[in-house]
Design an enzyme around this catalytic site. Sequence first.
Site, short mmCIF file in Angstrom:
data_model
loop_
_atom_site.label_atom_id
_atom_site.label_comp_id
_atom_site.label_asym_id
_atom_site.label_seq_id
_atom_site.Cartn_x
_atom_site.Cartn_y
_atom_site.Cartn_z
N SER A 120 0.82 -1.21 0.00
CA SER A 120 0.00 0.00 0.00
C SER A 120 0.85 1.26 0.00
CB SER A 120 -0.86 0.02 1.27
OG SER A 120 -1.67 -1.11 1.32
N HIS A 141 -0.34 -2.34 -7.26
CA HIS A 141 -1.18 -2.03 -6.11
C HIS A 141 -2.65 -2.13 -6.53
CE1 HIS A 141 -2.66 1.16 -3.03
NE2 HIS A 141 -2.75 -0.07 -2.53
N GLU A 153 -2.69 0.34 -9.70
CA GLU A 153 -1.67 1.40 -9.60
C GLU A 153 -0.31 0.73 -9.68
OE1 GLU A 153 -1.54 3.29 -5.70
OE2 GLU A 153 -1.17 5.23 -6.65
N ASN A 191 -3.17 6.32 -2.14
CA ASN A 191 -3.12 6.32 -0.67
C ASN A 191 -2.52 7.60 -0.10
OD1 ASN A 191 -4.41 3.93 -0.45
ND2 ASN A 191 -2.62 2.70 0.07
N1 3HC Z 1 -16.34 -10.17 -5.58
C1 3HC Z 1 -17.09 -9.91 -6.65
N2 3HC Z 1 -18.05 -8.96 -6.70
C2 3HC Z 1 -18.24 -8.23 -5.57
C3 3HC Z 1 -17.49 -8.41 -4.41
C4 3HC Z 1 -16.49 -9.44 -4.45
N3 3HC Z 1 -15.70 -9.65 -3.39
N4 3HC Z 1 -17.92 -7.51 -3.47
C5 3HC Z 1 -18.91 -6.80 -4.02
N5 3HC Z 1 -19.09 -7.22 -5.28
C6 3HC Z 1 -20.04 -6.69 -6.23
C7 3HC Z 1 -21.45 -7.05 -5.86
O1 3HC Z 1 -21.82 -8.30 -6.35
C8 3HC Z 1 -22.18 -5.95 -6.56
O2 3HC Z 1 -22.16 -6.26 -7.95
P1 3HC Z 1 -23.47 -6.02 -8.83
O3 3HC Z 1 -23.80 -4.55 -8.66
O4 3HC Z 1 -23.03 -6.40 -10.22
O5 3HC Z 1 -24.50 -6.91 -8.22
C9 3HC Z 1 -21.29 -4.73 -6.38
O6 3HC Z 1 -19.98 -5.28 -6.21
C10 3HC Z 1 -21.67 -3.91 -5.20
O7 3HC Z 1 -21.50 -4.75 -4.06
P2 3HC Z 1 -22.70 -4.84 -2.96
O8 3HC Z 1 -24.00 -4.68 -3.67
O9 3HC Z 1 -22.43 -6.05 -2.15
O10 3HC Z 1 -22.48 -3.66 -1.92
P3 3HC Z 1 -22.28 -2.15 -2.17
O11 3HC Z 1 -23.14 -1.65 -3.26
O12 3HC Z 1 -22.39 -1.52 -0.85
O13 3HC Z 1 -20.76 -2.04 -2.69
C11 3HC Z 1 -18.49 -1.87 -2.31
C12 3HC Z 1 -19.74 -2.56 -1.86
C13 3HC Z 1 -18.17 -2.34 -3.75
C14 3HC Z 1 -17.35 -2.29 -1.37
C15 3HC Z 1 -18.70 -0.33 -2.28
O14 3HC Z 1 -19.18 0.04 -1.00
C16 3HC Z 1 -17.43 0.43 -2.57
O15 3HC Z 1 -17.07 0.57 -3.72
N6 3HC Z 1 -16.77 0.96 -1.50
C17 3HC Z 1 -15.51 1.71 -1.68
C18 3HC Z 1 -14.38 0.71 -1.74
C19 3HC Z 1 -13.04 1.40 -1.85
O16 3HC Z 1 -12.90 2.62 -1.79
N7 3HC Z 1 -11.98 0.57 -2.00
C20 3HC Z 1 -10.60 1.05 -2.02
C21 3HC Z 1 -10.05 1.01 -0.63
S1 3HC Z 1 -8.38 1.57 -0.57
C22 3HC Z 1 -7.47 0.16 -0.91
O17 3HC Z 1 -7.99 -0.92 -1.05
C23 3HC Z 1 -6.01 0.39 -1.01
C24 3HC Z 1 -5.21 -0.53 -0.10
O18 3HC Z 1 -3.87 -0.08 -0.17
C25 3HC Z 1 -5.66 -0.50 1.33
#
Ligand code: 3HC
Length: 298
Positions: A120, A141, A153, A191
């Site tokens: 990260s 990333h 990234e 990040n």
């Molecule tokens: N595998 C496959 N598909 C998935 C999944 C998984 N693990 N998790 C969610 N999905 C799909 C769902 O099936 C759904 O797809 P659809 O619309 O085609 O049915 C879609 O993603 C939306 O998921 P949900 O309906 O379950 O739930 P939400 O609508 O609340 O979305 C979320 C969940 C996708 C996590 C959304 O809240 C989101 O985008 N949050 C922001 C995530 C983010 O910012 N991530 C980056 C974090 S920083 C990082 O990772 C960097 C590292 O260095 C720490």
Amino acid sequence: MMEIKRIFVVGAGLMGSGLAQTVAQSGLEVVLNDVTEEAAQKGFSRIQSSLEGRVAKGKMSEEEKDAALSHISCAGTLEKAATCQLVIEAAYENIGVKQAVYKSLDEICGPHTIYASNTSSISITSLASAVKHPENFIGMHFFSPVPVMKLLEITKGLRTSDETLQAVKAVGEKMNKVIIVSKDMPGFIVNRMLDPMINEAIEILDQGIGSVEDIDNGMKYGCNHPMGPLELVDMIGIDVHYSVMQVIHSELGESKYRPSPLLRKMVQAGLTGKKAKAGFYLYDDEGKKVSVNPIFAG
Ligand code: 3HC
């Protein structure tokens, strides 16, 4: 340019299993590794249920699910990395842990194997100092959940070759990712922006300026974020976020990157977020948000 057909993923946690799922769905072969066969299989089960969820929602056919699963094998040791052209490492976010993994891999893999860290924030150039061929070392990333977040990234270390960059870009394109390329600086591009924002949200909570839900609703309904910063850091892992802030602060020094004292206390208290079923919110066994953590109920 070396063609990559088989990828070895080190670490079968949230990121590693999401990575392996996405690689398998792109049609490439993937070996999912963790420190024991059991831990690797746990990651495989997480992939299985994720794909079953896609089938249940009508987003994927049974055949597509079975095809993706057929591309995945599990390993409790690093030996099978010798059969892969690319190793993507998603091990614990600590430079010592990561460099130890690379030193072991270097005893197993050939001179042309490409190593990519999913770190990260840790310097790619510093991680590459652990291997015999730093020209084959790069940062890839991914973002959580990897099957959903479109971004990849990429970061070159000081000695990374252009051939290595092109080879991993081709993998990213095969995984249907949008690719950005960052200079090797702490926190890279995303990040460096995202983590100080999350850190600020924790400071706002700690100073009693807003409640957990008002802070999250502020960004959800004021800036159209899909989830608020406190729920997001619960998902990322509060310990992961803390280590990223420590890296950025230790390398850039400015106080704006100082990890919030509340962040440190939560890690010390074992409140690391969704994976611990307790962070800023409480979660049930399925990872579903239950309530604000009573510690912060105000
Ligand atoms: N595998 C496959 N598909 C998935 C999944 C998984 N693990 N998790 C969610 N999905 C799909 C769902 O099936 C759904 O797809 P659809 O619309 O085609 O049915 C879609 O993603 C939306 O998921 P949900 O309906 O379950 O739930 P939400 O609508 O609340 O979305 C979320 C969940 C996708 C996590 C959304 O809240 C989101 O985008 N949050 C922001 C995530 C983010 O910012 N991530 C980056 C974090 S920083 C990082 O990772 C960097 C590292 O260095 C720490």
